[in-house]
Design a protein around this motif. Sequence first.
Motif, PDB file in Angstrom:
ATOM      1  N   ILE A  71      -9.157  -0.602  11.895  1.00  0.00           N
ATOM      2  CA  ILE A  71      -8.090  -0.129  11.010  1.00  0.00           C
ATOM      3  C   ILE A  71      -8.680   0.438   9.725  1.00  0.00           C
ATOM      4  O   ILE A  71      -8.207   1.454   9.189  1.00  0.00           O
ATOM      5  CB  ILE A  71      -7.100  -1.272  10.699  1.00  0.00           C
ATOM      6  N   GLY A  72      -9.737  -0.245   9.243  1.00  0.00           N
ATOM      7  CA  GLY A  72     -10.396   0.237   8.023  1.00  0.00           C
ATOM      8  C   GLY A  72     -10.993   1.616   8.213  1.00  0.00           C
ATOM      9  O   GLY A  72     -10.855   2.504   7.342  1.00  0.00           O
ATOM     10  N   VAL A  73     -11.668   1.838   9.344  1.00  0.00           N
ATOM     11  CA  VAL A  73     -12.261   3.151   9.643  1.00  0.00           C
ATOM     12  C   VAL A  73     -11.153   4.204   9.727  1.00  0.00           C
ATOM     13  O   VAL A  73     -11.251   5.309   9.159  1.00  0.00           O
ATOM     14  CB  VAL A  73     -13.069   3.096  10.959  1.00  0.00           C
ATOM     15  N   TRP A  74     -10.098   3.860  10.434  1.00  0.00           N
ATOM     16  CA  TRP A  74      -8.970   4.781  10.637  1.00  0.00           C
ATOM     17  C   TRP A  74      -8.304   5.117   9.308  1.00  0.00           C
ATOM     18  O   TRP A  74      -8.032   6.290   9.008  1.00  0.00           O
ATOM     19  CB  TRP A  74      -7.980   4.124  11.595  1.00  0.00           C
ATOM     20  N   ALA A 104     -12.808   3.260  17.311  1.00  0.00           N
ATOM     21  CA  ALA A 104     -13.319   2.482  16.170  1.00  0.00           C
ATOM     22  C   ALA A 104     -13.261   0.989  16.469  1.00  0.00           C
ATOM     23  O   ALA A 104     -14.201   0.234  16.175  1.00  0.00           O
ATOM     24  CB  ALA A 104     -12.518   2.809  14.920  1.00  0.00           C
ATOM     25  N   VAL A 105     -12.152   0.539  17.082  1.00  0.00           N
ATOM     26  CA  VAL A 105     -12.017  -0.882  17.430  1.00  0.00           C
ATOM     27  C   VAL A 105     -13.036  -1.268  18.496  1.00  0.00           C
ATOM     28  O   VAL A 105     -13.715  -2.300  18.384  1.00  0.00           O
ATOM     29  CB  VAL A 105     -10.581  -1.178  17.910  1.00  0.00           C
ATOM     30  N   ILE A 106     -13.162  -0.424  19.534  1.00  0.00           N
ATOM     31  CA  ILE A 106     -14.101  -0.734  20.625  1.00  0.00           C
ATOM     32  C   ILE A 106     -15.537  -0.756  20.117  1.00  0.00           C
ATOM     33  O   ILE A 106     -16.326  -1.645  20.449  1.00  0.00           O
ATOM     34  CB  ILE A 106     -13.934   0.287  21.776  1.00  0.00           C
ATOM     35  N   GLY A 107     -15.903   0.237  19.298  1.00  0.00           N
ATOM     36  CA  GLY A 107     -17.263   0.283  18.759  1.00  0.00           C
ATOM     37  C   GLY A 107     -17.594  -0.949  17.951  1.00  0.00           C
ATOM     38  O   GLY A 107     -18.672  -1.542  18.089  1.00  0.00           O
ATOM     39  N   ALA A 145     -21.508   5.232  16.645  1.00  0.00           N
ATOM     40  CA  ALA A 145     -20.848   6.081  17.642  1.00  0.00           C
ATOM     41  C   ALA A 145     -19.344   5.878  17.617  1.00  0.00           C
ATOM     42  O   ALA A 145     -18.561   6.846  17.739  1.00  0.00           O
ATOM     43  CB  ALA A 145     -21.399   5.755  19.025  1.00  0.00           C
ATOM     44  N   GLY A 146     -18.906   4.649  17.455  1.00  0.00           N
ATOM     45  CA  GLY A 146     -17.469   4.378  17.381  1.00  0.00           C
ATOM     46  C   GLY A 146     -16.839   5.035  16.165  1.00  0.00           C
ATOM     47  O   GLY A 146     -15.732   5.599  16.248  1.00  0.00           O
ATOM     48  N   ILE A 147     -17.540   4.963  15.026  1.00  0.00           N
ATOM     49  CA  ILE A 147     -17.030   5.601  13.805  1.00  0.00           C
ATOM     50  C   ILE A 147     -16.936   7.118  14.007  1.00  0.00           C
ATOM     51  O   ILE A 147     -15.927   7.768  13.677  1.00  0.00           O
ATOM     52  CB  ILE A 147     -17.948   5.269  12.606  1.00  0.00           C
ATOM     53  N   ALA A 173     -25.864  15.775  11.468  1.00  0.00           N
ATOM     54  CA  ALA A 173     -26.129  14.932  10.296  1.00  0.00           C
ATOM     55  C   ALA A 173     -25.092  13.836  10.165  1.00  0.00           C
ATOM     56  O   ALA A 173     -25.402  12.692   9.809  1.00  0.00           O
ATOM     57  CB  ALA A 173     -26.157  15.803   9.035  1.00  0.00           C
ATOM     58  N   SER A 174     -23.828  14.162  10.450  1.00  0.00           N
ATOM     59  CA  SER A 174     -22.761  13.164  10.334  1.00  0.00           C
ATOM     60  C   SER A 174     -22.966  12.020  11.317  1.00  0.00           C
ATOM     61  O   SER A 174     -22.803  10.841  10.968  1.00  0.00           O
ATOM     62  CB  SER A 174     -21.402  13.824  10.549  1.00  0.00           C
ATOM     63  N   ILE A 175     -23.331  12.379  12.550  1.00  0.00           N
ATOM     64  CA  ILE A 175     -23.579  11.342  13.555  1.00  0.00           C
ATOM     65  C   ILE A 175     -24.792  10.525  13.171  1.00  0.00           C
ATOM     66  O   ILE A 175     -24.811   9.287  13.282  1.00  0.00           O
ATOM     67  CB  ILE A 175     -23.760  11.973  14.956  1.00  0.00           C
ATOM     68  N   LEU A 176     -25.829  11.215  12.703  1.00  0.00           N
ATOM     69  CA  LEU A 176     -27.064  10.517  12.312  1.00  0.00           C
ATOM     70  C   LEU A 176     -26.806   9.554  11.156  1.00  0.00           C
ATOM     71  O   LEU A 176     -27.311   8.432  11.145  1.00  0.00           O
ATOM     72  CB  LEU A 176     -28.129  11.546  11.917  1.00  0.00           C
ATOM     73  N   ILE A 177     -26.004  10.015  10.169  1.00  0.00           N
ATOM     74  CA  ILE A 177     -25.680   9.140   9.030  1.00  0.00           C
ATOM     75  C   ILE A 177     -24.953   7.883   9.517  1.00  0.00           C
ATOM     76  O   ILE A 177     -25.267   6.758   9.113  1.00  0.00           O
ATOM     77  CB  ILE A 177     -24.808   9.902   8.007  1.00  0.00           C
ATOM     78  N   ALA A 178     -23.978   8.074  10.413  1.00  0.00           N
ATOM     79  CA  ALA A 178     -23.214   6.929  10.924  1.00  0.00           C
ATOM     80  C   ALA A 178     -24.108   5.949  11.671  1.00  0.00           C
ATOM     81  O   ALA A 178     -24.026   4.732  11.477  1.00  0.00           O
ATOM     82  CB  ALA A 178     -22.084   7.413  11.826  1.00  0.00           C
ATOM     83  N   VAL A 179     -25.003   6.475  12.530  1.00  0.00           N
ATOM     84  CA  VAL A 179     -25.861   5.603  13.340  1.00  0.00           C
ATOM     85  C   VAL A 179     -26.908   4.915  12.480  1.00  0.00           C
ATOM     86  O   VAL A 179     -27.130   3.690  12.579  1.00  0.00           O
ATOM     87  CB  VAL A 179     -26.521   6.410  14.472  1.00  0.00           C
ATOM     88  N   VAL A 180     -27.591   5.682  11.601  1.00  0.00           N
ATOM     89  CA  VAL A 180     -28.657   5.099  10.772  1.00  0.00           C
ATOM     90  C   VAL A 180     -28.093   4.031   9.838  1.00  0.00           C
ATOM     91  O   VAL A 180     -28.648   2.916   9.733  1.00  0.00           O
ATOM     92  CB  VAL A 180     -29.387   6.203   9.971  1.00  0.00           C
TER      93      VAL A 180
END
Length: 724
Positions: A71-74, A104-107, A145-147, A173-180
């Motif tokens: 919910i927070g991510v959303w 987001a919940v599953i991740g 990945a979920g984010i 870059a966005s995916i990399l930022i989320a994963v890192v």
Amino acid sequence: MNDVLMNFFDLGQYAQAPLPGNYNHWLVVLSYLVAFIASFTALKIFERAHRHRSVSQQKTWTLITAIVAGIGVWSMHFIGMIAFQLPVMVSHSVGLTLASIVPAVIGNYYAYSLHLSEDRLANFKKTRARVSLKTNILSGTILGAGIGLMHYMGMEAMQLTPKLLYSPVWFAASILIAVVLGIFAMSTYSRSSAIRGAKNELRKIQFVTALIIAAAISGMHYAAMLAARFYPTASTEILPIGSQHQHLWLIYAIVVAVTLIALISWVSSVIDKRFQHNYRAIKQSDKRIRELAFNDALTGLPNRRSLLDYLSQQQQETPENEHLVLFLLDIDKFKVLNNTLGPTLGDLLLQSVTHRLERVALNVHMVARPSSNEFAVVARVQKSNNPVQAQSHALSMAKTLQQELQAPYSLKDYRHQCSMSFGVTVVDSFKKSSEDILVQAALALAEAKRNGMGEIRLYHPEMADAIEKRVKLEAELRQAIETRDGLELYLQPQLDINRQVIGAEALIRWHHSERGMVSPAEFIPLAEETGLIIGLGDLINEQACQIIRQWQQLGLTDLVLSINVSAPQFQQMDFVDKLNSLLKQYEVPAGQLKLELTESVLMQNLDDVIHKIKELKQLGIQFALDDFGTGYSSLSYLMKLPFDVLKIDVSFVRDMFQSVQKEAIVQTIVQLAHNLGLKVVAEGVETEKHFDYLSSLGCDYFQGYLFSKPVAEPDFRKHSKHFK
């Protein structure tokens, strides 16, 4: 494939510039705060999952954690979307917007589940290792990945006329930022598995982790917004900046989501407080239960169970060049202290002994209290080629302990000095169980106590053989008492000054079918130690009444039969009733039965003893004080108790010619008895010299080998006329 890519990525297919957009910076800040609050709340909720042992409960709390985090991510994403303003009309698909929360919940669920699984495995292995790097990378990647998936699904929910494409570089870059940042967050949180229970440290880690997760969500979102390119089409209507409107339902949904986070946070806080209260109460209860299970409540020392566990552990940890030694010590006559001065002073003595044992200047590894007035001390001694040296060292330690413990104690206003008996066993084999070790020390202690007070005995294998024989003898004695087989009263004559038989003392004898005649010195102490003395005493009383009835039938109406009564037997509540029943059953006339009591009977409860003696005297029973002179309070007993006869102990009679003082003691006893109106019986008369001297003192009755040893009742009657 190229068409798919060009439909998603900005590969230069549009010649015109994308539409410009700008941000409401207050909403940007708000989006980050919502992400942080949701992440911190989720981590606090996830703490519940760690504290439950049930897998189903762990999964439930992990799911709640994932829902709050999702919910927070959303919420962060759509607040960020509202903060971003384009010069066109923008709306959102309800279904896809709401569905975007699912990744987001599953991740979050799988990311936190990986952490929980490894932490559970660490607890199972009883280690405090941190979660592995592999798990951190995997869980962080899943979280990122979920984010990312949630964000791009939310972007797909946008309904607008411009064409939305993404810069490949900023997309990556966005995916990399989320994963890192996801990996960084999980690595930071993994420290909590090593310090769980340290509340302040745990809160710091949760706070920092929430900051990083919020940065991962926000960083990913705004990097992805930098990747977004909105190209106008022919149908695009350009509006002035700030004139577009969001759907009200989306704003309401965000408000509901944020409110839900706040509500779950508040509920979680309440649950947390209650859990912490209950957890502390349970911990305190567990601690108290454990103390009661493994420690003695009075002294705080480990109890028998803890001692056995410790001995078992020490056998594995004792170096090869050392022997494990167990000292088992007993406070001699502790029951007398309790009965005379009260249990309060008895407890004080036990606590005082504990304090001395804990401060003793020896290499002591453990002190325990396995039973009421017994203490155990575990130590080690050096091995040598000669086993006797280790045993000698152990005995030397026991003597040092004994000297320390036998010094006087100050118990309130009372100064008490007591002796200590020791049983010592040197463990020469690691194959022995802790029970066997304790039994060995107990056997040695029993041997020490049988030899008197303040004795020290070292265990040797013969003791086990002796106890086996003793157990067998006990079983045989029990059977003999139950079946009345082999137990018979022998009579030793008592004569007056004219050598006329006036009665006899009845002494129990045991004819064993295999052992032959068993010595009273062997089975009487055994009966006293095992409680069989009560049944044996009942048998003696009945046989004595049978003999008196037989004398009546034979016309021997002047003979008096004396029987010994033990302290446990006399203390029975129904002793008077049982004896009265026998007197009636066998029609025993008044004056023909005499009970001989020792000072040990009188020391228990003097008022009760006086009451019972008066009751029994009303039934026509006489009383004699046996072994007079061997105790400490005989004179006070003579003043209070209505005895008829006083018996001089055999030790005084046998040795009275060894010194003038001993002759004077015997003379004083005779004079004292006569002054109190009592008859005197001298035991142990073995020579004519004894008889002549006692006669000259005015002694009334005589008993001893000069006249006869104890014989069976028929022999007693047969040879009575030859005793002159």
